[in-house]
Design a protein around this motif. Sequence first.
Motif, PDB file in Angstrom:
ATOM      1  N   PHE A   7       0.840  -1.185   0.000  1.00 11.94           N
ATOM      2  CA  PHE A   7       0.000   0.000   0.000  1.00 11.94           C
ATOM      3  C   PHE A   7       0.880   1.242   0.000  1.00 11.94           C
ATOM      4  CE2 PHE A   7      -2.626  -3.197   2.191  1.00 11.94           C
ATOM      5  CZ  PHE A   7      -3.731  -3.179   1.351  1.00 11.94           C
ATOM      6  N   THR A   8       0.415   2.255  -0.694  1.00  7.65           N
ATOM      7  CA  THR A   8       1.139   3.528  -0.679  1.00  7.65           C
ATOM      8  C   THR A   8       0.749   4.279   0.586  1.00  7.65           C
ATOM      9  OG1 THR A   8      -0.586   4.750  -1.833  1.00  7.65           O
ATOM     10  CG2 THR A   8       1.088   3.628  -3.207  1.00  7.65           C
ATOM     11  N   LEU A  10      -0.459   7.219   0.765  1.00 14.70           N
ATOM     12  CA  LEU A  10      -1.733   7.881   0.528  1.00 14.70           C
ATOM     13  C   LEU A  10      -2.901   6.926   0.774  1.00 14.70           C
ATOM     14  CD1 LEU A  10      -3.229  10.403  -0.339  1.00 14.70           C
ATOM     15  CD2 LEU A  10      -3.009   9.654  -2.708  1.00 14.70           C
ATOM     16  N   GLU A  11      -2.782   5.706   0.312  1.00 15.95           N
ATOM     17  CA  GLU A  11      -3.847   4.722   0.544  1.00 15.95           C
ATOM     18  C   GLU A  11      -4.015   4.436   2.036  1.00 15.95           C
ATOM     19  OE1 GLU A  11      -3.651   2.007  -3.509  1.00 15.95           O
ATOM     20  OE2 GLU A  11      -2.159   1.673  -1.925  1.00 15.95           O
ATOM     21  N   VAL A  14      -5.877   7.373   3.658  1.00 17.78           N
ATOM     22  CA  VAL A  14      -7.306   7.371   3.324  1.00 17.78           C
ATOM     23  C   VAL A  14      -8.045   6.359   4.203  1.00 17.78           C
ATOM     24  CG1 VAL A  14      -8.969   6.778   1.515  1.00 17.78           C
ATOM     25  CG2 VAL A  14      -7.023   8.241   0.978  1.00 17.78           C
ATOM     26  N   VAL A  15      -7.490   5.180   4.374  1.00 15.94           N
ATOM     27  CA  VAL A  15      -8.116   4.164   5.212  1.00 15.94           C
ATOM     28  C   VAL A  15      -8.204   4.642   6.661  1.00 15.94           C
ATOM     29  CG1 VAL A  15      -7.807   1.843   6.164  1.00 15.94           C
ATOM     30  CG2 VAL A  15      -7.499   2.236   3.724  1.00 15.94           C
TER      31      VAL A  15
END
Length: 143
Positions: A7-8, A10-11, A14-15
């Motif tokens: 996962f980046t 940013l991801e 967001v989570v």
Amino acid sequence: MNTQQGFTLLEMLVVLVIIGLLAGLVGPRLFTQVDAAKVKTASTQVKMLKGSLEAMRLDIGRYPTTEEGINLLRAPPADETIKTLWKGPYLDDTVPLDPWNHPYQYAYVTSVNGQPFVLYSLGADGQPGGAEYNADVGYLPNK
């Protein structure tokens, strides 16, 4: 060929934001349920203590005096004539505190419900009176 997937940043952010928003919406509702459960617990404990007081009254012929209090449910009375009649302890464990860790209030006077004693919790605030979760719970004194 060695490819790693993950996962980046940013991801992940967001989570975490989504989880935070859900917790913000669900959390207050859960805490309201906890407060309501404490009120129900206090009411149930008062009824349980009343039943124990009734059982003791059948044995010794009277309710505890204000001075003796509900501790008479666990410890025999000092009065030798009543001590022989006392068949306790009338509670399996120690006298419980209310769900807010305050002692239950007991006095040998007529309550609002016509009981010959008052037995109640002071509610979440630990003060007489109050509303909602701070309200007194049990067999309240006459005002």
